[in-house]
Design a protein around this motif. Sequence first.
Motif, PDB file in Angstrom:
ATOM      1  N   ILE A 295       8.627  -9.567   1.468  1.00 47.58           N
ATOM      2  CA  ILE A 295       8.300  -8.268   2.049  1.00 47.58           C
ATOM      3  C   ILE A 295       7.094  -8.456   2.960  1.00 47.58           C
ATOM      4  CG2 ILE A 295       9.212  -6.876   0.135  1.00 47.58           C
ATOM      5  CD1 ILE A 295       6.331  -6.616  -0.916  1.00 47.58           C
ATOM      6  N   SER A 296       6.886  -7.527   3.869  1.00 44.83           N
ATOM      7  CA  SER A 296       5.752  -7.637   4.791  1.00 44.83           C
ATOM      8  C   SER A 296       4.478  -7.049   4.201  1.00 44.83           C
ATOM      9  CB  SER A 296       6.071  -6.925   6.107  1.00 44.83           C
ATOM     10  OG  SER A 296       6.160  -5.523   5.887  1.00 44.83           O
ATOM     11  N   GLY A 297       4.631  -6.121   3.258  1.00 50.35           N
ATOM     12  CA  GLY A 297       3.475  -5.422   2.712  1.00 50.35           C
ATOM     13  C   GLY A 297       3.186  -4.133   3.447  1.00 50.35           C
ATOM     14  N   ALA A 298       3.971  -3.824   4.474  1.00 50.00           N
ATOM     15  CA  ALA A 298       3.728  -2.658   5.314  1.00 50.00           C
ATOM     16  C   ALA A 298       3.847  -1.337   4.557  1.00 50.00           C
ATOM     17  CB  ALA A 298       4.678  -2.662   6.501  1.00 50.00           C
ATOM     18  N   ALA A 299       4.559  -1.318   3.418  1.00 45.60           N
ATOM     19  CA  ALA A 299       4.661  -0.080   2.629  1.00 45.60           C
ATOM     20  C   ALA A 299       3.286   0.361   2.146  1.00 45.60           C
ATOM     21  CB  ALA A 299       5.607  -0.269   1.449  1.00 45.60           C
ATOM     22  N   GLY A 300       2.342  -0.541   2.082  1.00 44.16           N
ATOM     23  CA  GLY A 300       0.972  -0.218   1.693  1.00 44.16           C
ATOM     24  C   GLY A 300       0.075   0.035   2.888  1.00 44.16           C
ATOM     25  N   GLY A 301       0.690   0.195   4.062  1.00 42.81           N
ATOM     26  CA  GLY A 301      -0.082   0.424   5.275  1.00 42.81           C
ATOM     27  C   GLY A 301      -0.771  -0.842   5.745  1.00 42.81           C
ATOM     28  N   LEU A 302      -1.769  -0.670   6.575  1.00 42.07           N
ATOM     29  CA  LEU A 302      -2.500  -1.815   7.123  1.00 42.07           C
ATOM     30  C   LEU A 302      -3.184  -2.619   6.017  1.00 42.07           C
ATOM     31  CD1 LEU A 302      -3.019  -3.114   9.805  1.00 42.07           C
ATOM     32  CD2 LEU A 302      -5.001  -1.661  10.115  1.00 42.07           C
ATOM     33  N   ILE A 303      -3.697  -1.933   5.020  1.00 41.52           N
ATOM     34  CA  ILE A 303      -4.343  -2.625   3.894  1.00 41.52           C
ATOM     35  C   ILE A 303      -3.298  -3.423   3.111  1.00 41.52           C
ATOM     36  CG2 ILE A 303      -5.554  -2.308   1.702  1.00 41.52           C
ATOM     37  CD1 ILE A 303      -6.903   0.154   3.008  1.00 41.52           C
TER      38      ILE A 303
END
Length: 125
Positions: A95-103
């Motif tokens: 996953i990119s981690g983008a679901a958590g926004g920029l952080i």
Amino acid sequence: MAYCRMVSSQPLPDGAFSLCFYQVDPHVLAQDVAVFFAQLQYKFEGGTPMRSSWGVGDDTARVLFGAFVKRYQFTISIDPQPGSPYVWLRLAKGISGAAGGLIGYSQMNTETQRVIGLIQHFFST
């Protein structure tokens, strides 16, 4: 402790990371991968021993609460080279981690670097 020992490792242009092994049984390597991720408290999330997905945290909670919830996922591919004694292990972000926004995106990148360092150490000692 790993049964297999890597002979080299390198980052890949797509952001993944590969480790090279010489004369190892791919299934033993897959078992080592399972031990490695279990030590990090990651859970098997699907696939086969040769093409697996490992993660920690919950997708739904990550979407609801963003970067306050830990969620990381990695994919592993184990590729024996036909006619060659070499076997390649490829580690990539699941996953990119983008679901958590920029952080969240930054947290995923930090965790990726941490896991790369740990997997190199795991297969070199």
